[in-house]
Every structure is written in structure tokens, then in C-alpha cells.
Design a protein around this motif. Structure first.
Motif, short mmCIF file in Angstrom:
data_model
loop_
_atom_site.label_atom_id
_atom_site.label_comp_id
_atom_site.label_asym_id
_atom_site.label_seq_id
_atom_site.Cartn_x
_atom_site.Cartn_y
_atom_site.Cartn_z
N TYR A 1 0.42 -1.08 0.30
CA TYR A 1 -0.18 -0.10 -0.51
C TYR A 1 0.93 1.19 0.32
CZ TYR A 1 -4.45 -2.53 0.88
OH TYR A 1 -5.96 -2.61 0.39
N GLN A 2 0.91 2.21 -0.90
CA GLN A 2 1.27 3.81 -0.23
C GLN A 2 0.68 4.38 0.03
OE1 GLN A 2 4.09 4.82 -2.88
NE2 GLN A 2 3.51 6.34 -1.85
N ILE A 3 1.09 4.96 1.12
CA ILE A 3 0.70 6.33 1.71
C ILE A 3 1.58 7.34 0.95
CG2 ILE A 3 1.16 7.61 3.94
CD1 ILE A 3 2.16 4.64 5.23
N VAL A 4 0.68 8.66 1.17
CA VAL A 4 0.40 9.96 0.81
C VAL A 4 0.04 10.75 1.69
CG1 VAL A 4 0.81 9.34 -1.88
CG2 VAL A 4 -1.67 10.69 -0.66
N PHE A 5 1.03 12.35 1.89
CA PHE A 5 -0.39 13.04 3.13
C PHE A 5 -0.67 13.93 2.28
CE2 PHE A 5 3.81 11.34 5.55
CZ PHE A 5 3.00 11.26 6.75
N THR A 6 -1.39 14.38 3.00
CA THR A 6 -2.61 15.76 2.31
C THR A 6 -2.61 16.26 3.53
OG1 THR A 6 -4.46 14.42 2.89
CG2 THR A 6 -3.96 13.82 1.22
N SER B 1 -6.03 17.21 4.60
CA SER B 1 -7.44 16.86 5.62
C SER B 1 -8.06 16.17 5.26
CB SER B 1 -7.35 17.96 5.84
OG SER B 1 -8.53 18.86 4.52
N ALA B 2 -8.94 15.61 6.35
CA ALA B 2 -9.64 14.51 5.18
C ALA B 2 -10.68 15.28 4.36
CB ALA B 2 -10.73 13.66 6.69
N THR B 3 -10.84 16.35 4.12
CA THR B 3 -12.09 17.53 3.45
C THR B 3 -11.33 16.89 2.16
OG1 THR B 3 -12.30 18.20 5.39
CG2 THR B 3 -13.24 18.99 3.31
N GLU B 4 -9.50 17.13 2.35
CA GLU B 4 -9.12 17.50 0.81
C GLU B 4 -9.25 16.24 0.28
OE1 GLU B 4 -5.01 18.14 0.88
OE2 GLU B 4 -4.94 18.21 -1.32
N CYS B 5 -9.15 14.88 1.39
CA CYS B 5 -8.84 13.15 0.78
C CYS B 5 -10.87 13.26 -0.41
CB CYS B 5 -9.16 12.40 1.58
SG CYS B 5 -7.70 12.84 2.52
N TRP B 6 -11.51 13.89 0.93
CA TRP B 6 -13.10 14.02 0.05
C TRP B 6 -12.51 14.56 -1.25
CZ3 TRP B 6 -16.08 16.80 4.21
CH2 TRP B 6 -16.51 15.51 5.52
N GLU B 7 -11.89 15.73 -1.40
CA GLU B 7 -12.00 15.75 -3.04
C GLU B 7 -11.39 15.30 -4.02
OE1 GLU B 7 -14.10 20.95 -1.85
OE2 GLU B 7 -11.86 20.13 -4.12
N VAL C 1 -12.62 4.27 2.13
CA VAL C 1 -13.30 4.30 3.84
C VAL C 1 -12.45 5.82 4.16
CG1 VAL C 1 -13.52 2.93 5.82
CG2 VAL C 1 -13.04 2.08 3.94
N ASP C 2 -13.47 6.25 5.10
CA ASP C 2 -13.16 7.36 5.90
C ASP C 2 -12.98 7.28 7.26
OD1 ASP C 2 -12.92 10.15 7.81
OD2 ASP C 2 -14.39 10.53 6.93
N ALA C 3 -11.30 6.56 7.60
CA ALA C 3 -11.18 6.02 9.18
C ALA C 3 -10.24 7.51 10.05
CB ALA C 3 -10.16 5.40 8.48
N THR C 4 -11.26 8.47 9.62
CA THR C 4 -11.17 9.43 10.36
C THR C 4 -10.60 9.23 12.08
OG1 THR C 4 -11.09 11.13 8.81
CG2 THR C 4 -10.53 12.56 11.05
N TRP D 1 -7.93 4.20 1.90
CA TRP D 1 -8.10 4.88 3.37
C TRP D 1 -7.34 5.97 3.80
CZ3 TRP D 1 -10.29 0.88 7.12
CH2 TRP D 1 -10.23 -0.19 6.54
N TYR D 2 -8.70 7.06 4.46
CA TYR D 2 -7.84 7.96 5.57
C TYR D 2 -8.23 8.63 6.24
CZ TYR D 2 -12.27 10.48 3.51
OH TYR D 2 -13.56 10.10 3.49
N ALA D 3 -7.42 10.01 6.94
CA ALA D 3 -8.41 10.38 8.22
C ALA D 3 -6.90 11.23 8.39
CB ALA D 3 -7.37 10.27 9.37
N SER D 4 -8.04 12.53 8.90
CA SER D 4 -7.02 13.74 9.39
C SER D 4 -6.17 13.41 11.47
CB SER D 4 -7.98 14.92 9.67
OG SER D 4 -8.47 15.58 8.46
N VAL D 5 -5.53 13.61 11.07
CA VAL D 5 -4.57 13.36 12.02
C VAL D 5 -4.81 13.76 13.24
CG1 VAL D 5 -2.31 13.09 10.78
CG2 VAL D 5 -2.58 15.09 12.26
#
Ligand SMILES: *Cc1c(COP(=O)(O)O)cnc(C)c1O
Length: 315
Positions: free
Chosen positions: A21-26, A28-34, A123-126, A142-146
């Protein structure tokens, strides 16, 4: 670049993220929605939700591509996917822990979605990533805000992609945005970033992942703490908003009571220096929420119980 590589390695090690699996940083979770709406959606995106965050994701995606289909399901239940004919270029969207009401998507639900559906699952796993041992292989994004379960300052998002999600991003190759996913992945594969990142946030992630226990241990600790709190409130005749144990999150608990009781307990707790989390949306006045996150020490849960006991003893 060295710090980024090291941070990603530590996350994989501590959170048991599959090597492929590849990790990237964004940001926020909201940015991941977009990003998901811009760069990963070919067919329809089906949004299974029973609370405010899942619904917002559906709305944000719809504003971008107009292809979102809301699939609301009852609070006590798990989403049922049998009635819908999904195609392999569709996207299924779940909110793992719905922060507004403490609902969870059970592992069995994700594994059955995985078995019965050929397309991508997001999946939003914030409110659960870093607090729950997530079934990584049963979803592609899979994504989350920290600032929730990681317990770090806000302003950083984490997105974790399966090989199929990476393939989909390159197949679509959407390139209109600074955060177009193929461009983002190109950068992170080289331990670079498409824009100047939140270096302080990444540094703190690095330090956190260097010092925390592995996720199986953290997850077990939080589950036991949640069960203890549950037993405690039930002894006073108080119950969680969600009655079905299968649909209840171990990291966010919404506790339900009469409206006057909820406002009285919040006032009482604040005299003890404890801020109880407000309810959210339709449950604003009839619930209060407890974050069972790893950064909160057991001693604060002891204090919380002391406070609730003192208040509820008079019932
Ligand atoms: C808090 C939260 C978000 C939004 O996080 P931002 O950092 O504000 O983008 C999204 N989804 C869930 C489930 C959340 O709890």
C-alpha cells in the motif's frame, strides 16, 4: 525526503499497513474527499452513511462530479449492499467511525463488500485510524485527518492506497489540480511532495510513530477501556445512543440521556474542569460524546468516571 521515508516506514510498521500500500500525505480528510472525487471516480460513487460526516462526503463529491448516490442506512444497522447493482468502475464509500454518532462499519461488512464487489472501496477512518486495527486489505483507499485518533495537531491528512487504487489513479490520470492523485503519488514514490508540505506535522507523526505501541496493542487497550466505560454507564441506567453492539465504535462513544440531563451533566462536568463533547446534528441535545483516543490517558477516564458517578449517584 529522508524524514518522509522514515515516517512512512514507521507508520507501516506500527499500524500494520500492508507493504504494497502507498501512503501519501494531504492537508485534511476534507481534501481526501475531493481527491477521491477528482482522481478516482470513473462510474458512480455510492455513499453508505448514517451520520453527518458520511453525508458531507457524499455532498462534496457530488458537487465535483455529480455522480454521487446517497445510500443512507439506519443507525443500528450495517449497510446492506444487496439491492444495488454495482459495476466494477464504481466506488463504494464508507465512513468507518461516524464521529457524529459513534457508529462503526463492522469488519464483516467490509469483508463482504470486498468479496461481492470488484471495484474500489474507500473508507473515511478519521476517527479510528491509529486507534483500531483496521482491515486494510478489505478496502483500497483509507484516509484520516490526524487531529482525532492520532492525537496530533490539525492540518495534516493521511491517505493510504491499495495497488488497485494506485492503478486506477494512473488509468484515469486526471491532471487538472495541484492535488491530482497520479501527480501526488509520483511525488511520494520518490519521497517528495507536490507542494511544500506540513513538515512540522510530518515530524510530529514521525516522533509519534516512533514511540507508540503497535496498533494491535493500542486497539485492545481502547476496546477494554470502552467496555469498562460502557459497563459503568449502564450501571446507572444510562445507555449509548447506538444499542446494537456490532454497530458501536470503540473510539467514539455517544451517550444518550434526556435533554435536561445532558445539559445538566455538561454543566456539572465543567465545574470539575471536564469538557464533555457536545452531541452532533440531530443528537446535539440528547447525547454527549466521549473520544476514546489513544492520546487520552487512563487517569482522565478515571476522573471522568468519578465525575459521572458523583452526578448520577443522585438519580
Ligand atoms: C473530523 C472528520 C472529518 C473532517 O476532518 P477535517 O480535518 O476537518 O478535514 C471527516 N470525516 C470524519 C469522519 C471526521 O471525524
Amino acid at each position: 525526503m529522508e524524514m518522509l521515508e522514515d515516517t512512512m516506514n514507521k507508520m507501516k510498521e506500527k499500524l500494520f499497513i500492508p507493504a504494497s500500500y502507498q501512503i501519501v500525505f494531504t492537508s485534511s480528510a476534507t481534501e481526501c474527499w475531493e481527491i477521491i472525487a477528482q482522481s478516482l471516480t470513473l462510474g458512480q460513487s455510492y455513499h453508505y452513511f448514517n451520520g453527518a460526516f458520511g453525508e458531507k462526503w457524499c455532498e462534496y463529491a457530488h458537487r465535483i462530479h455529480g455522480k454521487s448516490i446517497a445510500q443512507p442506512f439506519p443507525l443500528e444497522d450495517q449497510p446492506l449492499m444487496v439491492s444495488v447493482n454495482h459495476h466494477s468502475d464504481d466506488l463504494l464509500c464508507f465512513t468507518h467511525t461516524e464521529t457524529s454518532n459513534g457508529a462503526v462499519i463492522a469488519d464483516e461488512t467490509l469483508s463482504s463488500a470486498r468479496q461481492n464487489f470488484k471495484g474500489l472501496i474507500a473508507v473515511d477512518a478519521t476517527s479510528s485510524m491509529a486507534g483500531t486495527d483496521l482491515p486494510w486489505k478489505d478496502a483500497d483507499v483509507w484516509y484520516a485527518s490526524v487531529q482525532k485518533c492520532f492525537g496530533l495537531p490539525s492540518g495534516l491528512g493521511v491517505m493510504i492506497l491499495s495497488p488497485a487504487a494506485v492503478d486506477r489513479a494512473y488509468a484515469i490520470k486526471e491532471n487538472k489540480h495541484y492535488n491530482s492523485l497520479a501527480f501526488v503519488i509520483d511525488n511520494f514514490r520518490k519521497f517528495q511532495t507536490p507542494y511544500t508540505p506540513n513538515i512540522l506535522g510530518i515530524y510530529l507523526m514521525n516522533r509519534l510513530m516512533g514511540s507508540v505501541d503497535p496498533i494491535d496493542k493500542i486497539s485492545l487497550h481502547l476496546k477494554n477501556r470502552y467496555l469498562r466505560l460502557l459497563k459503568f454507564i449502564e450501571e446507572f441506567g444510562v445507555s449509548p445512543l447506538i444499542k446494537n453492539p456490532k454497530s458501536r465504535s470503540s473510539t467514539v462513544m455517544a451517550i444518550q440521556d434526556a435533554k435536561d440531563q445532558v445539559s445538566a451533566i455538561k454543566r456539572f462536568a465543567s465545574t470539575k474542569g471536564i469538557v464533555l463533547g457536545n452531541g452532533y446534528g440531530p443528537w446535539k441535545e440528547s447525547t454527549f460524546r466521549i473520544a476514546n483516543f489513544p492520546a487520552i490517558p487512563d487517569t482522565e477516564f478515571d476522573e471522568l468516571e468519578d465525575c459521572l458517578r458523583e452526578f448520577w449517584r443522585k438519580r
